[in-house]
Design an enzyme around this catalytic site. Structure first.
Site, PDB file in Angstrom:
ATOM      1  N   GLU A  46       0.834  -1.207   0.000  1.00  0.00           N
ATOM      2  CA  GLU A  46       0.000   0.000   0.000  1.00  0.00           C
ATOM      3  C   GLU A  46       0.865   1.252   0.000  1.00  0.00           C
ATOM      4  O   GLU A  46       0.588   2.213  -0.724  1.00  0.00           O
ATOM      5  CB  GLU A  46      -0.949   0.014   1.194  1.00  0.00           C
ATOM      6  CG  GLU A  46      -2.101  -0.946   1.076  1.00  0.00           C
ATOM      7  CD  GLU A  46      -3.010  -0.936   2.296  1.00  0.00           C
ATOM      8  OE1 GLU A  46      -2.932   0.005   3.114  1.00  0.00           O
ATOM      9  OE2 GLU A  46      -3.803  -1.883   2.434  1.00  0.00           O
ATOM     10  N   SER A  64      -7.537   0.237   7.410  1.00  0.00           N
ATOM     11  CA  SER A  64      -8.862   0.795   7.166  1.00  0.00           C
ATOM     12  C   SER A  64      -9.972  -0.193   7.477  1.00  0.00           C
ATOM     13  O   SER A  64     -11.026   0.201   7.964  1.00  0.00           O
ATOM     14  CB  SER A  64      -8.979   1.297   5.727  1.00  0.00           C
ATOM     15  OG  SER A  64      -8.667   0.271   4.825  1.00  0.00           O
ATOM     16  N   ASP A  87      -8.542   1.840   1.184  1.00  0.00           N
ATOM     17  CA  ASP A  87      -7.143   1.776   1.597  1.00  0.00           C
ATOM     18  C   ASP A  87      -6.389   3.050   1.224  1.00  0.00           C
ATOM     19  O   ASP A  87      -5.526   3.516   1.965  1.00  0.00           O
ATOM     20  CB  ASP A  87      -6.439   0.582   0.945  1.00  0.00           C
ATOM     21  CG  ASP A  87      -6.955  -0.749   1.464  1.00  0.00           C
ATOM     22  OD1 ASP A  87      -7.280  -0.836   2.662  1.00  0.00           O
ATOM     23  OD2 ASP A  87      -7.035  -1.698   0.664  1.00  0.00           O
ATOM     24  N   GLU A 133      -9.208   0.234  -3.129  1.00  0.00           N
ATOM     25  CA  GLU A 133      -9.014  -0.913  -2.244  1.00  0.00           C
ATOM     26  C   GLU A 133      -7.864  -1.701  -2.853  1.00  0.00           C
ATOM     27  O   GLU A 133      -7.951  -2.160  -4.003  1.00  0.00           O
ATOM     28  CB  GLU A 133     -10.285  -1.758  -2.169  1.00  0.00           C
ATOM     29  CG  GLU A 133     -10.255  -2.854  -1.155  1.00  0.00           C
ATOM     30  CD  GLU A 133     -10.240  -2.368   0.290  1.00  0.00           C
ATOM     31  OE1 GLU A 133      -9.710  -3.114   1.140  1.00  0.00           O
ATOM     32  OE2 GLU A 133     -10.748  -1.275   0.573  1.00  0.00           O
TER      33      GLU A 133
END
Length: 140
Positions: free
Chosen positions: A11, A31, A41, A54
């Site tokens: 991420e 999240s 996210d 996401e």
């Protein structure tokens, strides 16, 4: 390395790539578990285009998302005014992006993205951020 640590690292990698592409971007760590609110996210925008993302990564194949994860993403994106996208990254591959409606839905109501589907049908990073150009056959 635990799956959570690897997912967090992926991420952050996506956030850094979006930042380098000129997007204002923020990550919502944990999240899914840190709050009862529906949060993606990653949130990213460049003044013209806004994404609620996401992000999922996997060493294997395929990647699954629960129906609840996708519904939450769509809900947030709609209320925020962003484009909902599912970002997938398989080991030794780049990020690929899908509109939730373009993902395969299982009989149980979950969503699935296979590696070969990502490579063949996914939107690549340059296309997502508007850095790619499409040429017609007439131009060649």
């Amino acid at each position: 390395m635990s799956a959570n640590r690897k997912g967090d690292r992926r991420e952050r990698e996506l956030v850094n790539e979006l930042d380098a592409a000129g997007f204002a971007v923020m990550r919502a760590p944990a999240s899914g578990s840190a709050t009862d609110r529906d949060l993606p996210d990653v949130l990213a925008g460049n003044g013209k285009t806004f994404y609620a993302i996401e992000a999922k990564s996997s060493a294997g194949d395929p990647i699954y998302l629960t129906g609840e994860e996708v519904e939450s993403l769509i809900y947030f994106a709609r209320n925020f005014g962003a484009n909902a996208r599912i970002a997938v990254r398989f080991d030794r591959e780049d990020w690929y992006f899908f509109h939730p409606g373009d993902c395969y839905t299982t009989d149980g109501g979950n969503y699935r993205v296979k590696k070969e589907t990502a490579l063949a049908e996914g939107t690549d990073f340059d296309e997502l951020v508007g850095h790619s150009t499409q040429a017609s056959l007439d131009e060649h």
